[in-house]
Write a protein that holds these residues in place. Structure first.
Motif: not given
Length: 307
Positions: A118-123
């Motif tokens: 989920r932390r990687a879902m924000v570019r």
């Protein structure tokens, strides 16, 4: 050129071995070729232990160093299947489902993997919204209705920003805010919306100074009729979000981690028209290489694992 599997069979055939996964990560991390993070030298030796050694300064780095995959004890091919499962599920994945699909022995492992993804879902450096947007707030959690602008016990306040795309909702942004004060709302808006954008609100006093902040502020409440849906795009997003939290996650989302669930919902919503699940897999792997490592300790510190 974007390169990704389009079906689960392609995924299984292509990433059956660790070597295949590492080669894929190498291409995504260094699409223009290897470049040392210390001296920018482009020549390297590949060591038998999987490390890449810069020929310029001797610095050694692995393809997973400095990413969410750093120090993982599990095979990368298992991570790839986790990413595929998360991106191929229309309504998202929960920890119990991921644990079952991957055959993980620990619920905690599945839970921590999902939070890392989920932390990687924000570019990093993603664009702010522009054009015409609607902005409103909505309460989430708790058993009793709250009072606007004052908050409520057990509830979290979320600022909803929805881009107007004709009769459709364009992209969205969601952010947990401490209250509905001007300070909190303005900070959320400046963080998600480009100056010069037309911002439509319902006239709550927390938005009164938006014009001074460089936005074209339109108040939709001035000529409304009782019963009208003043900000339909925001309300639709709020309704879909509440349904998603209740359905996919059975409503068991703590306030501490709510922001990351909002990031997942935003990632899915903004890519809802994508025809290829493989492309979502590609994007999430790509972004997972852009963010710093997330330790399990930081995920569960002072927080009981959600059931």
């Amino acid at each position: 050129m974007e390169d990704y599997p389009t079906t689960i069979l392609e995924l299984e055939d292509r990433f059956s071995f660790e070597k295949d996964c590492r080669e894929y990560l190498f291409k995504l991390r260094w699409p223009e070729g290897f470049r040392c993070s210390r001296c920018s030298h482009e020549q390297y030796w590949q060591r038998t232990n999987g490390l890449f050694e810069c020929k310029g300064c001797g610095f050694q780095v692995s393809v997973t160093a400095g990413t969410i995959f750093q120090d993982t004890k599990k095979p990368l091919r298992l991570w790839f299947r986790a990413v595929w499962h998360v991106t191929s599920q229309k309504y998202g994945a929960n920890a119990l489902g991921l644990q079952r699909v991957l055959g993980l022995g620990s619920y905690r492992t599945a839970w921590s993997w999902l939070h890392k993804l989920r932390r990687a879902m924000v570019r990093p450096g993603r664009d702010k919204l522009s054009g015409i947007v609607q902005v409103d707030e909505s309460m989430f959690g708790g058993k009793r209705p709250g009072k606007r602008g004052r908050g409520a016990s057990g509830k979290a306040l979320v600022c909803i920003v929805a881009q107007v795309d004709g009769q459709r909702i364009g992209r969205i942004r969601l952010q947990v805010i401490p209250d509905a004060s001007a300070e909190s709302l303005e900070a959320a808006i400046m963080n998600t919306i480009e100056p010069g954008t037309v911002v439509q609100t319902d006239g709550w006093r927390g938005y009164n100074q938006l014009q001074k902040k460089g936005y074209a502020h339109e108040i939709v409440r001035s000529d409304y009729v009782i019963g009208d849906d003043l900000l339909p795009f925001c309300h639709r997003v709020a309704s879909l979000l509440k349904r998603w939290l209740t359905g996919t996650h059975q409503g068991s989302v703590s306030h501490k981690h709510l922001g990351y669930y909002l990031d997942e919902f935003t990632f899915r919503f903004n890519r809802r028209t994508s025809r290829s699940r493989g492309k979502l897999f590609y994007r999430l792997i790509q972004q997972a290489l852009m963010i710093d490592p997330v330790t399990n300790k930081s995920l569960v510190k002072k927080q009981e694992v959600e059931k």
